[in-house]
Design a protein around this motif. Structure first.
Motif, mmCIF file in Angstrom:
data_model
loop_
_atom_site.group_PDB
_atom_site.id
_atom_site.type_symbol
_atom_site.label_atom_id
_atom_site.label_comp_id
_atom_site.label_asym_id
_atom_site.label_seq_id
_atom_site.Cartn_x
_atom_site.Cartn_y
_atom_site.Cartn_z
ATOM 1 N N SER A 138 0.840 -1.196 0.000
ATOM 2 C CA SER A 138 0.000 0.000 0.000
ATOM 3 C C SER A 138 0.873 1.243 0.000
ATOM 4 O O SER A 138 1.908 1.301 0.664
ATOM 5 C CB SER A 138 -0.901 0.001 1.241
ATOM 6 O OG SER A 138 -1.609 1.210 1.335
ATOM 7 N N ALA A 139 0.448 2.250 -0.769
ATOM 8 C CA ALA A 139 1.208 3.497 -0.840
ATOM 9 C C ALA A 139 0.945 4.397 0.357
ATOM 10 O O ALA A 139 1.636 5.397 0.538
ATOM 11 C CB ALA A 139 0.880 4.238 -2.128
ATOM 12 N N SER A 140 -0.061 4.048 1.165
ATOM 13 C CA SER A 140 -0.374 4.867 2.328
ATOM 14 C C SER A 140 -0.998 4.000 3.406
ATOM 15 O O SER A 140 -1.427 2.876 3.152
ATOM 16 C CB SER A 140 -1.319 6.016 1.954
ATOM 17 O OG SER A 140 -2.566 5.496 1.513
ATOM 18 N N ALA A 141 -1.037 4.538 4.617
ATOM 19 C CA ALA A 141 -1.650 3.829 5.744
ATOM 20 C C ALA A 141 -2.179 4.862 6.727
ATOM 21 O O ALA A 141 -1.778 6.026 6.708
ATOM 22 C CB ALA A 141 -0.637 2.910 6.422
ATOM 23 N N TYR A 163 -2.883 10.221 15.836
ATOM 24 C CA TYR A 163 -2.112 11.342 16.363
ATOM 25 C C TYR A 163 -2.952 12.081 17.401
ATOM 26 O O TYR A 163 -4.182 11.938 17.456
ATOM 27 C CB TYR A 163 -1.697 12.299 15.241
ATOM 28 C CG TYR A 163 -2.835 13.083 14.623
ATOM 29 C CD1 TYR A 163 -3.166 14.364 15.068
ATOM 30 C CD2 TYR A 163 -3.596 12.530 13.588
ATOM 31 C CE1 TYR A 163 -4.216 15.072 14.509
ATOM 32 C CE2 TYR A 163 -4.638 13.223 13.019
ATOM 33 C CZ TYR A 163 -4.955 14.501 13.480
ATOM 34 O OH TYR A 163 -5.992 15.198 12.929
ATOM 35 N N HIS A 164 -2.287 12.858 18.272
ATOM 36 C CA HIS A 164 -2.953 13.720 19.234
ATOM 37 C C HIS A 164 -2.670 15.173 18.890
ATOM 38 O O HIS A 164 -1.604 15.492 18.366
ATOM 39 C CB HIS A 164 -2.471 13.446 20.674
ATOM 40 C CG HIS A 164 -2.998 12.168 21.250
ATOM 41 N ND1 HIS A 164 -2.397 10.946 21.043
ATOM 42 C CD2 HIS A 164 -4.082 11.933 22.035
ATOM 43 C CE1 HIS A 164 -3.089 10.006 21.682
ATOM 44 N NE2 HIS A 164 -4.112 10.580 22.296
ATOM 45 N N GLU A 165 -3.620 16.024 19.157
ATOM 46 C CA GLU A 165 -3.411 17.452 18.944
ATOM 47 C C GLU A 165 -2.695 18.049 20.143
ATOM 48 O O GLU A 165 -2.999 17.711 21.293
ATOM 49 C CB GLU A 165 -4.743 18.150 18.710
ATOM 50 C CG GLU A 165 -5.412 17.746 17.399
ATOM 51 C CD GLU A 165 -6.711 18.485 17.174
ATOM 52 O OE1 GLU A 165 -7.238 19.071 18.156
ATOM 53 O OE2 GLU A 165 -7.203 18.483 16.029
ATOM 54 N N LEU A 166 -1.737 18.919 19.857
ATOM 55 C CA LEU A 166 -1.018 19.621 20.911
ATOM 56 C C LEU A 166 -1.841 20.848 21.296
ATOM 57 O O LEU A 166 -2.043 21.744 20.485
ATOM 58 C CB LEU A 166 0.374 20.030 20.428
ATOM 59 C CG LEU A 166 1.262 20.741 21.444
ATOM 60 C CD1 LEU A 166 1.570 19.822 22.619
ATOM 61 C CD2 LEU A 166 2.551 21.212 20.776
ATOM 62 N N THR A 191 -7.122 10.164 13.616
ATOM 63 C CA THR A 191 -6.364 9.378 12.651
ATOM 64 C C THR A 191 -6.237 10.165 11.350
ATOM 65 O O THR A 191 -7.085 11.004 11.031
ATOM 66 C CB THR A 191 -7.033 8.025 12.352
ATOM 67 O OG1 THR A 191 -8.348 8.259 11.817
ATOM 68 C CG2 THR A 191 -7.113 7.171 13.598
ATOM 69 N N THR A 192 -5.191 9.880 10.633
ATOM 70 C CA THR A 192 -4.982 10.494 9.321
ATOM 71 C C THR A 192 -4.208 9.523 8.452
ATOM 72 O O THR A 192 -3.547 8.599 8.946
ATOM 73 C CB THR A 192 -4.210 11.822 9.449
ATOM 74 O OG1 THR A 192 -4.216 12.491 8.199
ATOM 75 C CG2 THR A 192 -2.766 11.583 9.895
ATOM 76 N N GLU A 193 -4.297 9.716 7.149
ATOM 77 C CA GLU A 193 -3.596 8.859 6.198
ATOM 78 C C GLU A 193 -2.268 9.499 5.827
ATOM 79 O O GLU A 193 -2.205 10.680 5.484
ATOM 80 C CB GLU A 193 -4.461 8.671 4.948
ATOM 81 C CG GLU A 193 -3.998 7.560 4.038
ATOM 82 C CD GLU A 193 -5.015 7.270 2.934
ATOM 83 O OE1 GLU A 193 -4.699 6.461 2.048
ATOM 84 O OE2 GLU A 193 -6.107 7.864 2.969
ATOM 85 N N ARG A 202 -4.886 12.653 -0.728
ATOM 86 C CA ARG A 202 -5.228 11.992 0.540
ATOM 87 C C ARG A 202 -4.203 12.278 1.630
ATOM 88 O O ARG A 202 -4.565 12.428 2.795
ATOM 89 C CB ARG A 202 -5.339 10.476 0.342
ATOM 90 C CG ARG A 202 -6.411 10.020 -0.606
ATOM 91 C CD ARG A 202 -6.697 8.531 -0.421
ATOM 92 N NE ARG A 202 -5.497 7.716 -0.414
ATOM 93 C CZ ARG A 202 -4.942 7.173 -1.482
ATOM 94 N NH1 ARG A 202 -5.479 7.385 -2.676
ATOM 95 N NH2 ARG A 202 -3.860 6.415 -1.383
ATOM 96 N N CYS A 203 -2.920 12.329 1.249
ATOM 97 C CA CYS A 203 -1.857 12.328 2.256
ATOM 98 C C CYS A 203 -0.961 13.550 2.222
ATOM 99 O O CYS A 203 -0.340 13.891 3.229
ATOM 100 C CB CYS A 203 -0.956 11.101 2.067
ATOM 101 S SG CYS A 203 -1.827 9.548 1.971
#
Length: 275
Positions: free
Chosen positions: A14-17, A21-24, A34-36, A166-167
């Motif tokens: 896959s080219a992405s996954a 993450y958490h926001e500071l 979540t993000t790709e 997407r990324c």
């Protein structure tokens, strides 16, 4: 004449996954999001069993990358000099075993260099000025493309950049044919890799290059000019400004070089305007 290399039945990563993450924030952090993100793998390329380079690339279209990497660096002169490509490996470590014609292998050993695997790699590993500034054949001068081919081009290339949409974090290289139709695009974390993949895809699909143009979304520096010249593409459109040396080489080698700024008309740097 050997038939063109067929796609290897190797791993299709896959080219992405998706990553969490958490926001500071000043206040206590809430639930994770979540993000790709774009993925990258290290690919060791060997020709006839001889290790040549390790590159960090996006894991998609690896056969295209190997063919374009070989053509763009001048190690082969035609796709017909590639007899076979075998991809192997899992996770972040991949191998590409490439079988090439004996004449091409001899040329490769004559100009052999080790290229470190960095996604921003340009002329890394070059040991002599003759390698950085090689003698390349001049193109036959060709007319500039019609101005309307470039209208709204930034918006029109977006559908051919799915990973970037997407990324982010990736560059794109695209090809427009002699009728002004966008045919295909390739993406990668490395700007050189994206162009290599495009050149490889064009070669593997036997696409005619005459009258067409390549489009790159990244900074246009000398090594991209050299790859396009070796591929025989006659016009290069860059969405980012070229370097001065890129312009000089484009003019010397009769490559049409056009910069497409975000808010201004296309700027033709080559051929040079002579009143």
């Amino acid at each position: 004449m050997p038939s063109p290399p067929l796609p290897s039945p190797a791993v299709t990563p896959s080219a992405s996954a998706v990553y969490a993450y958490h926001e500071l924030a000043v206040e206590a952090a809430g639930a994770p999001h979540t993000t790709e993100l774009a993925e990258e793998v290290a690919v060791a390329v060997a020709y006839n069993g001889l290790s040549q380079a390790v590159m960090l690339v996006s894991p998609g279209d690896l056969e295209d990358f190997v063919v374009g990497f070989s053509l763009g660096n001048g190690w082969i002169q035609s796709i017909d000099e590639i007899y076979d490509i075998q991809l192997s490996g899992t996770g972040a470590a991949r191998q590409a075993q490439v079988q090439i014609a004996s004449g091409a292998f001899w040329r490769l050993k004559q100009q052999r260099r080790q290229v470190p695997g960095a996604s921003g790699c340009g002329l890394c590993g070059v040991e002599a000025l003759e390698q950085a500034l090689p003698r390349l054949a001049k193109l036959t001068p060709q007319p500039l493309p019609p101005a309307d081919w470039l209208l709204d081009l930034r918006e029109r290339v977006r559908p051919l950049q799915p990973l970037g949409q997407r990324c982010g974090a990736v560059h794109a290289a695209l090809f427009m044919d002699a009728q002004g139709e966008l045919l295909l695009g390739r993406e990668d974390i490395g700007r050189h890799n994206a162009l290599d993949k495009l050149i490889g895809a064009l070669a593997r699909q036997r696409r005619p290059l005459a009258g067409g143009l390549a489009i790159v979304t990244s900074r246009c520096s000398l090594e991209l000019i050299q790859k396009v010249l070796r591929a025989g593409i006659q016009t290069l459109v860059s969405l980012s400004a070229p370097t001065g040396l890129a312009v000089q080489w484009a003019r010397q080698h009769h490559l049409n070089l056009i910069h497409l700024p975000q808010r201004h008309a296309p700027r033709v740097y080559s051929p040079e305007h002579r009143p």
